[in-house]
Design an enzyme around this catalytic site. Structure first.
Site, PDB file in Angstrom:
ATOM      1  N   SER A 178       0.795  -1.228   0.000  1.00  0.00           N
ATOM      2  CA  SER A 178       0.000   0.000   0.000  1.00  0.00           C
ATOM      3  C   SER A 178       0.827   1.276   0.000  1.00  0.00           C
ATOM      4  O   SER A 178       0.344   2.326  -0.383  1.00  0.00           O
ATOM      5  CB  SER A 178      -0.933   0.002   1.209  1.00  0.00           C
ATOM      6  OG  SER A 178      -0.191  -0.078   2.395  1.00  0.00           O
ATOM      7  N   HIS A 183      -5.433  -4.162  -1.116  1.00  0.00           N
ATOM      8  CA  HIS A 183      -5.259  -3.190  -2.205  1.00  0.00           C
ATOM      9  C   HIS A 183      -5.268  -3.876  -3.562  1.00  0.00           C
ATOM     10  O   HIS A 183      -4.564  -3.453  -4.491  1.00  0.00           O
ATOM     11  CB  HIS A 183      -3.972  -2.382  -1.985  1.00  0.00           C
ATOM     12  CG  HIS A 183      -4.053  -1.543  -0.749  1.00  0.00           C
ATOM     13  ND1 HIS A 183      -4.689  -0.326  -0.713  1.00  0.00           N
ATOM     14  CD2 HIS A 183      -3.636  -1.801   0.514  1.00  0.00           C
ATOM     15  CE1 HIS A 183      -4.635   0.161   0.514  1.00  0.00           C
ATOM     16  NE2 HIS A 183      -4.007  -0.717   1.280  1.00  0.00           N
ATOM     17  N   LYS A 189     -12.468  -1.146   1.512  1.00  0.00           N
ATOM     18  CA  LYS A 189     -11.783  -0.330   0.497  1.00  0.00           C
ATOM     19  C   LYS A 189     -12.594  -0.400  -0.806  1.00  0.00           C
ATOM     20  O   LYS A 189     -13.596   0.285  -0.936  1.00  0.00           O
ATOM     21  CB  LYS A 189     -10.328  -0.791   0.340  1.00  0.00           C
ATOM     22  CG  LYS A 189      -9.538  -0.663   1.652  1.00  0.00           C
ATOM     23  CD  LYS A 189      -8.065  -0.832   1.460  1.00  0.00           C
ATOM     24  CE  LYS A 189      -7.302  -1.074   2.760  1.00  0.00           C
ATOM     25  NZ  LYS A 189      -7.338   0.026   3.733  1.00  0.00           N
TER      26      LYS A 189
HETATM   27  N1  PLP Z   1      -3.977  -4.896   5.193  1.00  0.00           N
HETATM   28  C1  PLP Z   1      -3.600  -3.878   4.399  1.00  0.00           C
HETATM   29  C2  PLP Z   1      -2.562  -4.117   3.356  1.00  0.00           C
HETATM   30  C3  PLP Z   1      -4.174  -2.611   4.558  1.00  0.00           C
HETATM   31  O1  PLP Z   1      -3.798  -1.581   3.789  1.00  0.00           O
HETATM   32  C4  PLP Z   1      -5.164  -2.423   5.564  1.00  0.00           C
HETATM   33  C5  PLP Z   1      -5.780  -1.097   5.792  1.00  0.00           C
HETATM   34  O2  PLP Z   1      -5.202  -0.086   5.812  1.00  0.00           O
HETATM   35  C6  PLP Z   1      -5.518  -3.518   6.352  1.00  0.00           C
HETATM   36  C7  PLP Z   1      -4.908  -4.736   6.142  1.00  0.00           C
HETATM   37  C8  PLP Z   1      -6.576  -3.382   7.391  1.00  0.00           C
HETATM   38  O3  PLP Z   1      -7.817  -3.358   6.747  1.00  0.00           O
HETATM   39  P1  PLP Z   1      -9.129  -2.903   7.535  1.00  0.00           P
HETATM   40  O4  PLP Z   1      -9.286  -1.444   7.308  1.00  0.00           O
HETATM   41  O5  PLP Z   1     -10.223  -3.712   6.966  1.00  0.00           O
HETATM   42  O6  PLP Z   1      -8.864  -3.217   8.973  1.00  0.00           O
END
Ligand code: PLP
Length: 415
Positions: free
Chosen positions: A207, A235, A266
């Site tokens: 990300s 992502h 997302k």
């Molecule tokens: N994994 C990644 C790569 C993320 O970018 C995010 C969120 O920023 C998460 C996990 C966590 O996701 P959630 O917002 O559903 O807790």
């Protein structure tokens, strides 16, 4: 009773404990103020701008005049305010109520939760799926439930914080391989042969950099060394690959990746929620052992309704998933032509690399004054000296929106 040697008058027991509580609070404030000051001093303070409209490409922001062009949401497909997604959420709210007031295994499972789990596993072509309140929870809950001290987990050094935290919670032997470095992963897999199970864990798309894990190579190493493969697709789900199934579809390894964790927060409607999808026995085990699933409330019906409709839309047609690709290319090529360095390739996360934390933060403020909402990222979110502005493209940006964003970046340096 004498409360302290410093006090020369007697206090009641109640006065004495309240004095101690106030002293403890004063000490805490002192410690916290010093910590907060050091964050401000380092120029890495993150303040929150307040949006006063729905999420979307055009938003209203408190303190700014008129409509602002939004380039920092993970709303890759524009489904966060899609009318059908909202309607589905409202219907679920009406029919199934505000929430369950329960965890899943007590009285928190409705048919809509089971239907959504079935839909997620169909979307990803996996055997079963389990919902969580967030993907953070899905990541926090999987490693501890699955791996024991007999096992090993091999994790990319730049994996998301929630994977790192999830791995910290488990008792498996831990290996951290250099970012996307297959030689290093192979060396670590060789060393991990002595353990019972081996699990390679990686973000599908990273990300902060917009780069994509070399899943073909990871899967062939996993086959060679008899390891399982886990990917975090937050992502990627909904838009990477010909049908938006994710990084594994993009790279042609859907049948070789064993476990997928992803988010509903997302591209899939953007409300909240996460999940694990994979082999049925694993999902059965998570329902029995995964702590964020067992000890946290069920997903609210409105959230389930929104995500369910988002998946329907994506399974009906791949047009939405494909609609963003051309816009991403337009932004990346125009920015490169203007002399900017953009990290990653072909991903809608387009990090404009700037280096200095202060420049990233000043530039982001300046862009907001020009009507463009972008955010600067600096240490500790990204390594020191690698501050950037992360631009995120959405299917619902128009070409005109993209061109305005590029213009605002270039104007900053010629003003
Ligand atoms: N994994 C990644 C790569 C993320 O970018 C995010 C969120 O920023 C998460 C996990 C966590 O996701 P959630 O917002 O559903 O807790």
């Amino acid at each position: 009773m004498w409360c302290s040697r410093l006090l020369s008058y007697p206090l009641s027991q109640g006065q004495c404990s309240s004095y101690r509580a106030r002293a403890a609070l004063a000490q805490l404030n002192h410690v916290l103020e010093a910590e907060l000051e050091s964050i401000r001093g380092a120029g890495t303070w993150k303040s929150e701008r307040i949006i006063t409209s729905k999420q979307g490409p055009h938003i209203h922001v408190e303190g700014s005049r008129g409509e602002i062009l939004n380039f920092c949401a993970n709303n890759y497909l524009g489904l966060s305010s899609h009318p059908e997604v909202i309607r589905s959420g409202l219907e679920a709210l009406e029919k199934f109520g505000a929430g369950l007031s329960s965890v899943r295994f007590i009285c928190g499972t409705q048919n809509i939760h089971k239907n959504l789990e079935e839909k997620i596993s169909r979307f990803h072509q996996r055997e079963d799926a389990i919902l969580y309140a967030s993907c953070f929870d899905a990541n926090a809950g999987i490693f501890e439930a699955l791996l024991t001290p007999e096992d090993a987990v091999l994790s990319d050094e730049l994996n998301h914080a929630s994977i790192i935290d999830g791995i910290r919670l488990c008792k498996a032997n831990k290996y951290r391989y250099k970012h996307m470095d297959m030689q290093d992963l192979e060396a670590k897999l060789q060393d991990a042969q002595k353990h019972r199970l081996r699990l390679v864990a990686t973000d599908g798309a990273f990300s902060m950099d917009g780069d994509i894990a070399p899943l073909k190579e990871i899967c062939s190493l996993a086959q060679k060394y008899q390891a399982l493969v886990f990917i975090d697709e937050c992502h990627a789900t909904g838009f990477l690959g010909p049908n938006g199934r994710g990084t594994d579809e993009l790279l042609g390894v859907m049948d070789q990746v064993d476990i997928v964790n992803s988010t509903l927060g997302k591209a899939l409607g953007g409300a909240a929620g996460g999940y694990t999808t994979g082999p049925k026995a694993l999902i059965d085990l998570l329902r029995q052992r995964s702590r964020p699933y067992l000890f946290s409330n069920s997903l609210p019906p409105a959230v389930v309704g929104c995500a369910s409709k988002a998946l329907d839309l994506l399974m009906e047609s791949n047009a939405i998933a494909q609609s963003m690709v051309a816009k991403t290319r337009r932004f990346r090529s125009k920015m490169a032509a203007a002399g900017f360095s953009i990290s990653g390739n072909d991903h809608p996360i387009c990090p404009v690399m700037l280096g200095k934390a202060r420049l990233a933060s000043v530039m982001a403020d300046d862009m907001l004054e020009r009507g463009i909402y972008v955010i600067g990222f600096s240490y500790p979110v990204v390594p020191k000296g690698k501050a950037r502005i992360r631009v995120q493209i959405s299917a619902v940006h128009s070409e005109d929106d993209i061109d305005r964003c590029v213009e605002a970046f270039t104007e900053f340096f010629i003003q």
